[in-house]
Design a protein around this motif. Structure first.
Motif, PDB file in Angstrom:
ATOM      1  N   ALA A   1     -59.184  53.908 -60.712  1.00  0.00           N
ATOM      2  CA  ALA A   1     -59.233  53.043 -61.892  1.00  0.00           C
ATOM      3  C   ALA A   1     -58.234  53.500 -62.942  1.00  0.00           C
ATOM      4  CB  ALA A   1     -60.646  53.031 -62.466  1.00  0.00           C
ATOM      5  N   ALA A   2     -58.098  54.809 -63.116  1.00  0.00           N
ATOM      6  CA  ALA A   2     -57.170  55.323 -64.132  1.00  0.00           C
ATOM      7  C   ALA A   2     -55.725  54.982 -63.794  1.00  0.00           C
ATOM      8  CB  ALA A   2     -57.345  56.830 -64.277  1.00  0.00           C
ATOM      9  N   VAL A   3     -55.338  55.187 -62.553  1.00  0.00           N
ATOM     10  CA  VAL A   3     -53.943  54.950 -62.170  1.00  0.00           C
ATOM     11  C   VAL A   3     -53.603  53.474 -62.262  1.00  0.00           C
ATOM     12  CG1 VAL A   3     -54.308  54.646 -59.674  1.00  0.00           C
ATOM     13  CG2 VAL A   3     -52.166  55.595 -60.490  1.00  0.00           C
ATOM     14  N   LYS A   4     -54.604  52.612 -62.050  1.00  0.00           N
ATOM     15  CA  LYS A   4     -54.346  51.172 -62.031  1.00  0.00           C
ATOM     16  C   LYS A   4     -53.878  50.648 -63.381  1.00  0.00           C
ATOM     17  CE  LYS A   4     -54.611  46.836 -60.647  1.00  0.00           C
ATOM     18  NZ  LYS A   4     -54.737  46.117 -61.902  1.00  0.00           N
ATOM     19  N   TYR A   5     -54.335  51.264 -64.486  1.00  0.00           N
ATOM     20  CA  TYR A   5     -53.846  50.739 -65.757  1.00  0.00           C
ATOM     21  C   TYR A   5     -52.868  51.658 -66.461  1.00  0.00           C
ATOM     22  CZ  TYR A   5     -57.402  53.270 -68.629  1.00  0.00           C
ATOM     23  OH  TYR A   5     -58.172  54.200 -69.265  1.00  0.00           O
ATOM     24  N   VAL A   6     -52.888  52.955 -66.150  1.00  0.00           N
ATOM     25  CA  VAL A   6     -51.926  53.853 -66.780  1.00  0.00           C
ATOM     26  C   VAL A   6     -50.509  53.572 -66.290  1.00  0.00           C
ATOM     27  CG1 VAL A   6     -51.148  56.248 -66.904  1.00  0.00           C
ATOM     28  CG2 VAL A   6     -53.529  55.694 -67.331  1.00  0.00           C
ATOM     29  N   VAL A   7     -50.325  53.494 -64.975  1.00  0.00           N
ATOM     30  CA  VAL A   7     -48.967  53.328 -64.442  1.00  0.00           C
ATOM     31  C   VAL A   7     -48.340  52.007 -64.876  1.00  0.00           C
ATOM     32  CG1 VAL A   7     -47.619  53.062 -62.318  1.00  0.00           C
ATOM     33  CG2 VAL A   7     -49.261  54.942 -62.534  1.00  0.00           C
ATOM     34  N   PRO A   8     -49.000  50.854 -64.727  1.00  0.00           N
ATOM     35  CA  PRO A   8     -48.376  49.623 -65.225  1.00  0.00           C
ATOM     36  C   PRO A   8     -48.047  49.675 -66.721  1.00  0.00           C
ATOM     37  CG  PRO A   8     -50.142  49.058 -63.729  1.00  0.00           C
ATOM     38  CD  PRO A   8     -50.230  50.538 -63.956  1.00  0.00           C
ATOM     39  N   ASP A   9     -48.903  50.314 -67.517  1.00  0.00           N
ATOM     40  CA  ASP A   9     -48.606  50.441 -68.948  1.00  0.00           C
ATOM     41  C   ASP A   9     -47.363  51.286 -69.186  1.00  0.00           C
ATOM     42  OD1 ASP A   9     -50.572  48.822 -69.884  1.00  0.00           O
ATOM     43  OD2 ASP A   9     -51.800  50.394 -70.776  1.00  0.00           O
ATOM     44  N   LEU A  10     -47.256  52.397 -68.475  1.00  0.00           N
ATOM     45  CA  LEU A  10     -46.078  53.249 -68.620  1.00  0.00           C
ATOM     46  C   LEU A  10     -44.822  52.524 -68.153  1.00  0.00           C
ATOM     47  CD1 LEU A  10     -47.381  56.756 -67.463  1.00  0.00           C
ATOM     48  CD2 LEU A  10     -47.061  55.927 -69.793  1.00  0.00           C
ATOM     49  N   LEU A  11     -44.927  51.773 -67.074  1.00  0.00           N
ATOM     50  CA  LEU A  11     -43.767  51.020 -66.583  1.00  0.00           C
ATOM     51  C   LEU A  11     -43.357  49.945 -67.589  1.00  0.00           C
ATOM     52  CD1 LEU A  11     -44.621  50.577 -62.782  1.00  0.00           C
ATOM     53  CD2 LEU A  11     -43.168  52.311 -63.862  1.00  0.00           C
ATOM     54  N   ARG A  12     -44.342  49.281 -68.178  1.00  0.00           N
ATOM     55  CA  ARG A  12     -44.023  48.259 -69.180  1.00  0.00           C
ATOM     56  C   ARG A  12     -43.304  48.879 -70.374  1.00  0.00           C
ATOM     57  NH1 ARG A  12     -46.474  47.464 -73.563  1.00  0.00           N
ATOM     58  NH2 ARG A  12     -48.355  48.577 -72.873  1.00  0.00           N
ATOM     59  N   GLU A  13     -43.795  50.022 -70.844  1.00  0.00           N
ATOM     60  CA  GLU A  13     -43.133  50.696 -71.963  1.00  0.00           C
ATOM     61  C   GLU A  13     -41.728  51.156 -71.567  1.00  0.00           C
ATOM     62  OE1 GLU A  13     -45.650  53.829 -73.325  1.00  0.00           O
ATOM     63  OE2 GLU A  13     -47.348  52.500 -73.717  1.00  0.00           O
ATOM     64  N   SER A  14     -41.561  51.566 -70.329  1.00  0.00           N
ATOM     65  CA  SER A  14     -40.239  51.973 -69.856  1.00  0.00           C
ATOM     66  C   SER A  14     -39.270  50.799 -69.862  1.00  0.00           C
ATOM     67  CB  SER A  14     -40.350  52.567 -68.447  1.00  0.00           C
ATOM     68  OG  SER A  14     -41.078  53.776 -68.456  1.00  0.00           O
ATOM     69  N   LEU A  15     -39.747  49.628 -69.451  1.00  0.00           N
ATOM     70  CA  LEU A  15     -38.893  48.443 -69.472  1.00  0.00           C
ATOM     71  C   LEU A  15     -38.437  48.136 -70.891  1.00  0.00           C
ATOM     72  CD1 LEU A  15     -40.738  46.063 -66.983  1.00  0.00           C
ATOM     73  CD2 LEU A  15     -38.633  47.331 -66.578  1.00  0.00           C
ATOM     74  N   GLU A  16     -39.352  48.273 -71.833  1.00  0.00           N
ATOM     75  CA  GLU A  16     -38.992  48.027 -73.231  1.00  0.00           C
ATOM     76  C   GLU A  16     -37.955  49.030 -73.717  1.00  0.00           C
ATOM     77  OE1 GLU A  16     -42.702  48.191 -75.251  1.00  0.00           O
ATOM     78  OE2 GLU A  16     -43.435  46.283 -74.455  1.00  0.00           O
ATOM     79  N   GLU A  17     -38.108  50.296 -73.312  1.00  0.00           N
ATOM     80  CA  GLU A  17     -37.154  51.324 -73.728  1.00  0.00           C
ATOM     81  C   GLU A  17     -35.782  51.084 -73.102  1.00  0.00           C
ATOM     82  OE1 GLU A  17     -37.088  56.202 -74.271  1.00  0.00           O
ATOM     83  OE2 GLU A  17     -38.764  55.217 -73.245  1.00  0.00           O
ATOM     84  N   LEU A  18     -35.766  50.640 -71.850  1.00  0.00           N
ATOM     85  CA  LEU A  18     -34.486  50.397 -71.180  1.00  0.00           C
ATOM     86  C   LEU A  18     -33.767  49.175 -71.729  1.00  0.00           C
ATOM     87  CD1 LEU A  18     -35.337  51.134 -67.431  1.00  0.00           C
ATOM     88  CD2 LEU A  18     -34.027  52.558 -69.026  1.00  0.00           C
TER      89      LEU A  18
END
Length: 589
Positions: free
Chosen positions: A341-358
């Motif tokens: 459950a933790a990985v399911k929402y942490v990783v997509p959130d981190l990826l979304r923030e990474s897209l914004e940073e890029l």
């Protein structure tokens, strides 16, 4: 002519050789698939990004690429080996699927990963006949669709549900309508989570396995394809059932077992989605490096060092967390529920923030919709929320973690034993994934125990200075965060009202980031030196510093060498055509 990815392997003699054989075979299949799909940025490649984006803009499925994937026998990856397929471990499945997801997230979902999600209940609790029929369907190139039950915070995919009324003569009568189901229009089987009891509770739903060809024409109606903001390649449509008779042998497991089966089997989905979404983000990161370096005779401009190296470190952190979660499904199946459950929402959130940073690095290139070099950027921004089921998916994961926080604080944190080291070691001997062994929230947190162990071992290096000292300080910072969480969670009231308190939900968010940090430290400690970059502390230091910043943990000053080493490795991989995940695998150029 078809090119099979599934040449038979020689039966290994021992568990260790079996595990090594499975891993080697999966890596070979991934490499073959990468080569068959060809250079993603070649505008003439019928399976490249430009062609996939063009099909998406027309609202069509990429027919040529789907034919290629069908010809390779990729659907065998979704069928457990004991039923004639190639599925042995979830972490190896992610490796095989990454070449597809690296090009297009929607393609990976539309082609068939949802068949695995649908068939999971069958592998966990189906009769021999149900498993045989489902395996035959998928191995023959067919698809299965999952018809979800309705959840709180429901979005289009999770809104509405079907009702199955027991028939006194045997079987059920199925009624209801769902407008948004992935692959409903072309599935050869529907796995329906239908309400069979009017009251709420753990026995409210049952699972039915339906063959649409055996249902009466007046009992089922296929609804038109539904346009969606993301994943708009024509893969969503709906179903309507009206007084549809369902035979008794369609029941999977026992009556009222639907919620339990969902909780157990959805763990695989929750780990696998982040594991393959990383490949799509990898493509965007490589696009950003291209934007920052094309046309320059000098190194990447200094203003881009921090975002590029930082996102690369985030990607490695995401892969660490996803990899550990995927391996835990085989190694610790009865204890993987909370981590899934933790990985399911942490990783997509981190990826979304990474897209914004890029986006700051990509600049105007981020708006080159459909272009061979940068078309994946806009598409991933649209597809990623759908892959994670948006807010509904996050809420479902919170619903797993929040009720466990008090129990974890009282019975697990600073008390549980560390997990086996094989959890973190590439090439380690792991059991085969068995859906029947997956458990529900055991109240034990093995990954936090690993964090405490890692911090203890690193404490001895604090006097060394440099990156190792910083890594030790960061590890201790996360242990202190866990200690604070234990105090706060142990004081939570034992009432259901606490489960919906936003302050308690924030506690689960903090805890999930601690889990990510533990995975990074575990993967770093588990290196055998074969990859000098991953064995070096630089990437772990940068990844942990960014995770710590999200929690407000004090981050020590990083040595200048840290950022430089991570950026140099990113540029090296970009120029050498290597992926930006833990594997660093060769890509088609």
């Amino acid at each position: 002519m078809t090119t099979s990815l599934h040449a038979p392997d020689t039966a290994p003699a021992t568990a260790a050789t079996a595990s090594a054989s499975h891993e080697a075979a999966a890596l070979r299949r991934a490499a073959r698939l990468e080569a068959l799909l060809g250079a993603p940025h070649d505008p003439a490649n019928p399976h490249g990004i430009a062609a996939l984006c063009a099909a998406d803009s027309r609202g069509e499925l990429p027919a040529a690429t789907e034919r290629l994937l069908t010809g390779t026998g990729l659907a065998a990856e979704f069928v457990p080996a004991e039923f004639g397929g190639r599925l042995t471990r979830a972490d190896l499945l992610a490796k095989v699927l990454r070449p597809v997801f690296r090009r297009d997230l929607a393609l990976g979902f539309g082609f068939g990963i949802t068949s695995l999600f649908a068939s999971a209940a069958v592998w966990a609790a189906g009769t021999p006949r149900q498993r045989e029929r489902t395996a035959d369907l998928l191995l023959g190139g067919g698809r299965a669709s999952i018809v979800h039950h309705e959840l709180a915070h429901a979005n289009a995919i999770l809104r509405d549900e079907l009702v199955a009324t027991p028939d006194p003569r045997g079987g059920y009568t199925l009624d209801g309508r769902k407008n948004v189901i992935m692959n409903a229009s072309r599935a050869g089987a529907y796995v329906v989570y239908a309400r069979t009891a009017p009251e709420r509770g753990p026995r409210s739903h049952s699972v039915l396995l339906l063959d649409p060809s055996e249902l009466p024409a007046d009992g089922i109606r296929k609804l038109p394809r539904v346009p969606t903001p993301g994943m708009r390649g024509g893969i969503f449509s709906g179903l309507e059932f009206t007084g549809c008779p369902v035979p008794e042998d369609a029941l999977v497991g026992s009556p009222g077992e639907g919620v339990s089966l969902a909780l157990r089997t959805f763990q695989v989905n929750r780990c696998l989605i982040p594991g393959v979404a990383i490949a799509a983000a990898d493509t965007v990161l490589r696009s950003a490096v291209r934007a920052a370096s094309t046309g320059r005779s000098t190194p990447v401009a200094k203003r881009w060092h921090k975002p590029l190296a930082g996102v690369f470190a985030d990607l490695l952190a995401c892969d660490s967390m996803a990899t550990v979660a995927l391996r835990s499904l085989s190694l610790l199946p009865e204890r993987a529920h909370i981590l899934a459950a933790a990985v399911k929402y942490v990783v997509p959130d981190l990826l979304r923030e990474s897209l914004e940073e890029l986006s700051t690095v990509l600049g105007a290139h981020g708006y080159e919709h459909g272009s061979p070099s940068y078309g994946s950027v806009d598409k991933l921004v649209r597809d990623l929320p759908v892959a994670g089921l948006g807010h509904a998916g996050t809420a479902a994961c919170h619903a797993v973690i929040v009720p466990q926080l008090r129990s974890l604080a009282e019975r697990s944190w600073f008390l549980a034993e560390e997990p086996p080291p094989e959890l973190f070691r590439s090439g380690a001997t792991l059991p085969v994934l068995d859906y029947r062994l997956l458990g529900i929230a055991s109240g034990e947190d093995f990954l936090s125990a690993s964090l405490i162990g890692s911090a203890g071992r690193l404490a001895a290096t604090r006097g060394v200075g440099g990156q190792m000292a910083v890594l030790s300080d960061l590890a201790e910072g996360f242990v202190n965060e866990l200690r604070a969480l234990r105090a706060e969670c142990a004081a939570l009231p034992a009432t259901r009202a606490a489960l919906t308190d936003p302050a308690v939900v924030i506690l689960s968010d903090r805890y999930a980031i601690v889990q990510a940090a533990a995975a990074v430290l575990g993967i770093w400690e588990g290196q055998d030196g074969a990859d000098p970059f991953l064995a070096d502390p630089a990437w772990a230091v940068l990844a942990l510093s960014r995770l710590a910043g999200r929690l407000g943990i004090v981050v020590p000053d990083l040595p200048e060498s840290c950022l430089r080493q991570v950026l140099d490795e990113l540029v090296r991989r970009y120029r050498g055509g290597l992926s930006c995940d833990l594997d660093g695998s060769e890509l088609s150029q």
